[in-house]
Design a protein around this motif. Structure first.
Motif, PDB file in Angstrom:
ATOM      1  N   VAL A 163       1.177  -0.954   0.140  1.00  0.00           N
ATOM      2  CA  VAL A 163       0.383  -0.126   0.275  1.00  0.00           C
ATOM      3  C   VAL A 163       0.525   1.377  -0.089  1.00  0.00           C
ATOM      4  CG1 VAL A 163      -2.084  -1.245   1.201  1.00  0.00           C
ATOM      5  CG2 VAL A 163       0.249  -0.234   2.772  1.00  0.00           C
ATOM      6  N   ARG A 164       0.220   2.195  -0.636  1.00  0.00           N
ATOM      7  CA  ARG A 164       1.132   3.754  -0.593  1.00  0.00           C
ATOM      8  C   ARG A 164      -0.142   5.137   0.331  1.00  0.00           C
ATOM      9  NH1 ARG A 164       3.346   8.401   0.408  1.00  0.00           N
ATOM     10  NH2 ARG A 164       5.469   8.360  -0.005  1.00  0.00           N
ATOM     11  N   PRO A 165       0.128   5.383   1.099  1.00  0.00           N
ATOM     12  CA  PRO A 165      -1.146   6.165   1.328  1.00  0.00           C
ATOM     13  C   PRO A 165      -1.130   7.645   0.844  1.00  0.00           C
ATOM     14  CG  PRO A 165       0.171   5.925   3.367  1.00  0.00           C
ATOM     15  CD  PRO A 165       1.313   4.425   1.936  1.00  0.00           C
ATOM     16  N   LEU A 166      -1.833   8.454   0.156  1.00  0.00           N
ATOM     17  CA  LEU A 166      -1.532   9.902  -0.615  1.00  0.00           C
ATOM     18  C   LEU A 166      -1.928  10.699   0.248  1.00  0.00           C
ATOM     19  CD1 LEU A 166      -2.649   8.412  -4.499  1.00  0.00           C
ATOM     20  CD2 LEU A 166      -0.214   8.348  -3.383  1.00  0.00           C
ATOM     21  N   SER A 167      -2.782  10.488   1.693  1.00  0.00           N
ATOM     22  CA  SER A 167      -3.831  10.284   2.429  1.00  0.00           C
ATOM     23  C   SER A 167      -3.295  10.719   3.340  1.00  0.00           C
ATOM     24  CB  SER A 167      -4.618  11.613   1.870  1.00  0.00           C
ATOM     25  OG  SER A 167      -5.934  10.897   1.844  1.00  0.00           O
ATOM     26  N   TRP A 168      -3.976  11.684   4.122  1.00  0.00           N
ATOM     27  CA  TRP A 168      -3.356  10.860   5.793  1.00  0.00           C
ATOM     28  C   TRP A 168      -3.573  11.775   6.763  1.00  0.00           C
ATOM     29  CZ3 TRP A 168      -1.173   6.658   7.183  1.00  0.00           C
ATOM     30  CH2 TRP A 168      -1.076   6.333   8.955  1.00  0.00           C
ATOM     31  N   PRO A 169      -4.830  11.243   7.681  1.00  0.00           N
ATOM     32  CA  PRO A 169      -5.549  11.802   8.501  1.00  0.00           C
ATOM     33  C   PRO A 169      -5.318  12.847   9.285  1.00  0.00           C
ATOM     34  CG  PRO A 169      -5.656   9.249   9.400  1.00  0.00           C
ATOM     35  CD  PRO A 169      -4.921   9.113   8.060  1.00  0.00           C
ATOM     36  N   ILE A 170      -6.213  13.402  10.243  1.00  0.00           N
ATOM     37  CA  ILE A 170      -5.437  14.332  11.425  1.00  0.00           C
ATOM     38  C   ILE A 170      -6.420  14.169  12.656  1.00  0.00           C
ATOM     39  CG2 ILE A 170      -5.112  16.978  12.325  1.00  0.00           C
ATOM     40  CD1 ILE A 170      -4.404  17.568   9.142  1.00  0.00           C
ATOM     41  N   GLY A 171      -5.431  13.031  13.354  1.00  0.00           N
ATOM     42  CA  GLY A 171      -7.290  12.723  14.158  1.00  0.00           C
ATOM     43  C   GLY A 171      -8.104  11.875  13.800  1.00  0.00           C
ATOM     44  N   VAL A 172      -9.050  11.285  14.641  1.00  0.00           N
ATOM     45  CA  VAL A 172      -9.677  10.613  14.573  1.00  0.00           C
ATOM     46  C   VAL A 172     -10.947  10.146  15.298  1.00  0.00           C
ATOM     47  CG1 VAL A 172      -8.947   8.704  13.104  1.00  0.00           C
ATOM     48  CG2 VAL A 172      -8.942   8.219  15.813  1.00  0.00           C
ATOM     49  N   GLY A 173     -12.289  10.444  14.747  1.00  0.00           N
ATOM     50  CA  GLY A 173     -13.532  10.358  15.908  1.00  0.00           C
ATOM     51  C   GLY A 173     -13.626  12.198  15.903  1.00  0.00           C
ATOM     52  N   ALA A 174     -13.955  11.924  17.629  1.00  0.00           N
ATOM     53  CA  ALA A 174     -14.388  13.200  17.807  1.00  0.00           C
ATOM     54  C   ALA A 174     -13.248  14.360  17.886  1.00  0.00           C
ATOM     55  CB  ALA A 174     -14.687  12.966  19.033  1.00  0.00           C
ATOM     56  N   THR A 175     -11.825  14.159  17.589  1.00  0.00           N
ATOM     57  CA  THR A 175     -10.476  14.159  17.396  1.00  0.00           C
ATOM     58  C   THR A 175     -10.477  15.246  15.382  1.00  0.00           C
ATOM     59  OG1 THR A 175      -9.280  12.752  17.101  1.00  0.00           O
ATOM     60  CG2 THR A 175      -9.600  13.868  19.666  1.00  0.00           C
ATOM     61  N   PHE A 176     -11.107  14.033  14.976  1.00  0.00           N
ATOM     62  CA  PHE A 176     -10.511  14.200  13.920  1.00  0.00           C
ATOM     63  C   PHE A 176     -10.446  15.704  13.106  1.00  0.00           C
ATOM     64  CE2 PHE A 176     -11.881  13.786   9.147  1.00  0.00           C
ATOM     65  CZ  PHE A 176     -10.727  13.807   8.656  1.00  0.00           C
ATOM     66  N   LYS A 177      -9.700  16.109  12.443  1.00  0.00           N
ATOM     67  CA  LYS A 177      -9.985  17.567  12.457  1.00  0.00           C
ATOM     68  C   LYS A 177      -9.548  17.562  10.880  1.00  0.00           C
ATOM     69  CE  LYS A 177      -7.317  20.157  15.958  1.00  0.00           C
ATOM     70  NZ  LYS A 177      -7.927  19.429  17.103  1.00  0.00           N
ATOM     71  N   GLY A 178      -9.321  16.698   9.787  1.00  0.00           N
ATOM     72  CA  GLY A 178      -9.144  16.770   8.596  1.00  0.00           C
ATOM     73  C   GLY A 178      -8.170  15.762   7.616  1.00  0.00           C
ATOM     74  N   VAL A 179      -7.566  15.904   6.377  1.00  0.00           N
ATOM     75  CA  VAL A 179      -6.559  14.875   5.609  1.00  0.00           C
ATOM     76  C   VAL A 179      -5.302  15.691   5.244  1.00  0.00           C
ATOM     77  CG1 VAL A 179      -7.932  13.447   5.629  1.00  0.00           C
ATOM     78  CG2 VAL A 179      -8.106  14.670   3.901  1.00  0.00           C
ATOM     79  N   TYR A 180      -4.275  15.950   5.497  1.00  0.00           N
ATOM     80  CA  TYR A 180      -3.415  16.055   4.722  1.00  0.00           C
ATOM     81  C   TYR A 180      -3.403  15.420   3.237  1.00  0.00           C
ATOM     82  CZ  TYR A 180       1.896  17.764   3.920  1.00  0.00           C
ATOM     83  OH  TYR A 180       2.608  17.914   3.448  1.00  0.00           O
ATOM     84  N   ASP A 181      -3.532  16.184   2.377  1.00  0.00           N
ATOM     85  CA  ASP A 181      -2.881  15.829   1.302  1.00  0.00           C
ATOM     86  C   ASP A 181      -1.127  15.280   0.565  1.00  0.00           C
ATOM     87  OD1 ASP A 181      -2.772  15.463  -1.692  1.00  0.00           O
ATOM     88  OD2 ASP A 181      -3.995  15.868  -2.015  1.00  0.00           O
ATOM     89  N   LEU A 182      -0.821  14.137   0.547  1.00  0.00           N
ATOM     90  CA  LEU A 182       0.813  13.566   0.950  1.00  0.00           C
ATOM     91  C   LEU A 182       1.374  14.162  -0.188  1.00  0.00           C
ATOM     92  CD1 LEU A 182       0.957  10.759   2.738  1.00  0.00           C
ATOM     93  CD2 LEU A 182       1.441  12.136   3.279  1.00  0.00           C
ATOM     94  N   TYR A 183       0.281  14.235  -1.651  1.00  0.00           N
ATOM     95  CA  TYR A 183       0.696  13.944  -2.776  1.00  0.00           C
ATOM     96  C   TYR A 183       0.434  15.766  -3.650  1.00  0.00           C
ATOM     97  CZ  TYR A 183       0.501  13.213  -7.648  1.00  0.00           C
ATOM     98  OH  TYR A 183       1.817  13.823  -9.092  1.00  0.00           O
ATOM     99  N   ASP A 184       0.111  16.544  -2.582  1.00  0.00           N
ATOM    100  CA  ASP A 184       0.133  18.788  -3.140  1.00  0.00           C
ATOM    101  C   ASP A 184       0.857  19.007  -1.684  1.00  0.00           C
ATOM    102  OD1 ASP A 184      -1.092  17.670  -6.035  1.00  0.00           O
ATOM    103  OD2 ASP A 184      -3.460  17.919  -4.887  1.00  0.00           O
ATOM    104  N   GLY A 185       0.801  18.398  -0.565  1.00  0.00           N
ATOM    105  CA  GLY A 185       0.759  19.000   0.191  1.00  0.00           C
ATOM    106  C   GLY A 185      -0.395  20.099   1.116  1.00  0.00           C
ATOM    107  N   ASP A 186      -1.248  19.854   0.225  1.00  0.00           N
ATOM    108  CA  ASP A 186      -2.677  20.669   0.880  1.00  0.00           C
ATOM    109  C   ASP A 186      -3.158  19.890   2.119  1.00  0.00           C
ATOM    110  OD1 ASP A 186      -2.881  22.267  -1.018  1.00  0.00           O
ATOM    111  OD2 ASP A 186      -4.016  21.179  -1.511  1.00  0.00           O
ATOM    112  N   LEU A 187      -3.677  21.229   3.328  1.00  0.00           N
ATOM    113  CA  LEU A 187      -4.373  21.004   4.239  1.00  0.00           C
ATOM    114  C   LEU A 187      -5.380  20.261   3.943  1.00  0.00           C
ATOM    115  CD1 LEU A 187      -2.313  22.059   7.333  1.00  0.00           C
ATOM    116  CD2 LEU A 187      -2.460  19.789   6.884  1.00  0.00           C
ATOM    117  N   ARG A 188      -6.245  19.090   4.529  1.00  0.00           N
ATOM    118  CA  ARG A 188      -7.969  20.030   4.062  1.00  0.00           C
ATOM    119  C   ARG A 188      -9.232  19.862   5.361  1.00  0.00           C
ATOM    120  NH1 ARG A 188      -8.778  20.100  -1.515  1.00  0.00           N
ATOM    121  NH2 ARG A 188      -7.359  19.169  -2.498  1.00  0.00           N
ATOM    122  N   LEU A 189      -9.262  20.996   5.569  1.00  0.00           N
ATOM    123  CA  LEU A 189      -9.893  20.352   7.214  1.00  0.00           C
ATOM    124  C   LEU A 189     -11.128  20.196   6.933  1.00  0.00           C
ATOM    125  CD1 LEU A 189      -8.508  24.309   8.231  1.00  0.00           C
ATOM    126  CD2 LEU A 189      -7.617  21.915   8.221  1.00  0.00           C
TER     127      LEU A 189
END
Ligand code: G4P
Length: 532
Positions: A163-189
């Protein structure tokens, strides 16, 4: 537009998952992005509702939906997407396996709270048989799910794929804040989407930028930096060739229900998913750009209207182009067939198709000519490989309860098995009929449909069988001897191939060891598997 452009712009794929992981929800979000539907809730779940196993109206409802959503065609970023639907109930998994023979890639949905489930493993086994490329979407990040590194390890281990993650979660569940796009380097909130249709992206050129701490909070920002370092240290950069060869699966995290992380999957999909590719036949490889038309039938729906014996055969175009009102060669029967109303399906709408290109799936109205796996060509005598029957998991003897209607029963069970509802094995002498299914519910469906569509009354009797194994041997005398000695356990499939009904895992193992000259296969497509 010429054939090369037509082929290049098509992507034919399926979304697959263990029931309840979010396949229907993700499908709907894809269709919304593609402009094929305007509102959420427009895609009907083809799931048989929980607890409805004896409700046959529910089965009919499901059949009705699945014909209209068999192929969902939409446009996204200049790409023509053919999304093939798969049944939502595990008892109909064989239908899904066959649909996978007609796609060029899949999107696999995993529930982050559950990880890899039983049906996920089976579906992936089928994908691996033909090295189908897979993109993974880990869903339901808004719930308290499992640790993302654990999930990735489990994917690699249980699905035997890198596998190769292309996005990465920031927290999960109640603390889920968004994902970091490992390809473009964007934070998505994540917060942003509660009011808008999709997340807002914040471009960060460097994760160490103090702005990241401000946006996420110091703790979440530190964890993200650590995680991203680890991801980049552990996983190689995405190798698109390895993905297309079915060896490496890009992984995304998100929440389909909240429409979060869906666009990233779609954007990557159109960028890397393969267009229609070459396919193997018994006469060599057929390439989509070959000028002569070829295609195969992977699914049949029969008797949707009990007053008309109508059937719809679903055909995937593999090469050339298919034209309305043109005579084609039906390889198995040698007949010339012409279709006045080839159809494309989208939600409840049907449209007439004048011309179809490789990668397209069309519905052909049929009066009983087609069986699953049939090839249609502009003249060539060839058969596509890769539409196997799998060894069923449950076996019952079909018993006729009304001798006056045995003809109807014969006809009904033959047609239903041609449609792929179940597999039929026959034992001689005595013409004993054994029906093999993937799930219990299918026996109820067969009994119900035999009664309502053919007026036949039947019962199913338990028999002791563990697996159906197709038999081959390079030594015909040894095979004949095995069939003679084991005549009580050897039956014939629909094409009169000998099949051993192994009564137990122990007996199967014993027979394999005692008969080294004989090969035991778990699908009927032994030739392809031998050469794989
Ligand atoms: P399936 O086709 O794979 O079987 O799954 P489906 O999309 O029907 O989703 C199963 C359930 O999971 C649905 O709830 C759906 O709303 C929910 N779901 C899908 N994506 C997410 C997500 O990202 N987060 C959360 N929290 N839930 C999600 P249901 O109650 O069974 O149905 P419904 O009443 O919502 O339609």
């Amino acid at each position: 537009m010429g054939p090369i452009e037509e082929i290049a712009k098509r992507r034919t794929f399926a979304i697959i998952s263990h029931p309840d992981a979010g396949k229907t929800t993700l499908t709907e979000k894809f269709l919304l992005y593609g402009g094929a539907i305007q509102t959420a809730g427009a895609v009907k779940s083809n799931k048989i509702r929980k607890g409805a196993t004896s409700d046959f109206m529910e089965i009919e409802r499901q059949r009705g939906i699945s014909v209209s959503t068999s192929v969902m065609t939409f446009d996204y970023a200049g790409t023509l997407m053919n999304l093939l639907d798969t049944p939502g109930h595990r008892d109909f998994a064989e239908d899904t396996y066959r649909t996978l023979t007609a796609v060029d890639s899949v999107v696999l949905v995993i529930d982050s709270t559950k990880g890899v489930e039983a049906q996920t493993e089976r579906l992936m086994e089928v994908c691996r048989m033909r090295n189908t490329p897979v993109i993974v979407f880990i869903n339901k990040l808004d719930l308290e799910g499992r640790d993302p590194f654990d999930l990735l390890d489990e994917l690699e281990e249980k699905l035997s794929i890198k596998v190769r993650p292309l996005s990465w979660p920031i927290g999960v569940g109640a603390t889920f804040k968004g994902v970091y796009d490992l390809y473009d380097g964007d934070l998505r909130l994540f917060e942003a989407i509660k009011t808008k249709r999709e997340a807002e992206a914040v471009q960060v050129s460097d994760l160490n930028d103090p702005q990241v701490d401000k946006i996420l909070g110091a703790e979440a920002a530190a964890t993200l930096r650590q995680d991203v370092d680890l991801v980049n240290g552990v996983y190689d950069p995405l190798d698109v060739a390895a993905y297309r060869a079915g060896q490496l699966a890009p992984v995304f995290f998100g929440s389909a229900f909240n429409n979060f992380g869906v666009r990233e999957v779609l954007d990557t999909f159109v960028r890397i998913a393969p267009p229609p590719g070459p396919r193997e036949t018994d006469q060599g490889t057929v390439r989509p750009e070959d000028p002569a038309f070829t295609g195969f039938v992977f699914k049949i729906h029969a008797n949707l209207d009990p007053n008309h014996r109508d059937r719809v055969a679903f055909l995937r175009v593999c090469s050339g182009s298919f034209k309305r009102n043109t005579f084609y060669h039906h390889v198995r029967s040698g007949k010339k067939l012409r279709f006045a109303n080839p159809t494309a399906f989208m939600a409840a709408q049907k449209t007439l198709v004048e011309e179809s290109w490789p990668g397209d799936v069309i519905g052909l109205f049929d009066t009983g000519n087609f069986k699953i796996g049939d090839t249609l060509t502009s003249g060539a005598n060839l058969n596509f490989r890769g539409i196997p029957s799998f060894s069923p998991e449950l076996f019952r003897e079909l018993v006729n309860k009304d001798p006056m209607r045995s003809k109807q029963l014969e006809k009904g069970i033959r047609q239903l098995t041609e449609e792929g509802v179940a597999q039929l094995f026959t034992q001689q002498p005595g013409n004993k009929k054994i029906v093999g299914c993937v799930g219990e519910l299918q026996f109820d469906v067969i009994r119900y449909r035999l009664e309502h569509e053919y007026g036949a009354d039947c019962a199913f009797q338990s028999i002791q069988a563990y697996k159906a194994c197709w038999l081959t041997s390079n030594d015909p005398a040894a095979l004949q001897e095995f069939i003679r000695v084991k005549s009580m356990q050897v039956v014939q499939d629909k094409d009169e191939n000998p099949v051993f009904m192994a009564p137990s895992a122990y007996m199967l193992d014993l027979e394999r060891r005692n008969n080294p000259a004989i090969e035991f296969h778990f699908t009927n497509e032994f030739k392809t598997l031998q050469h794989a």
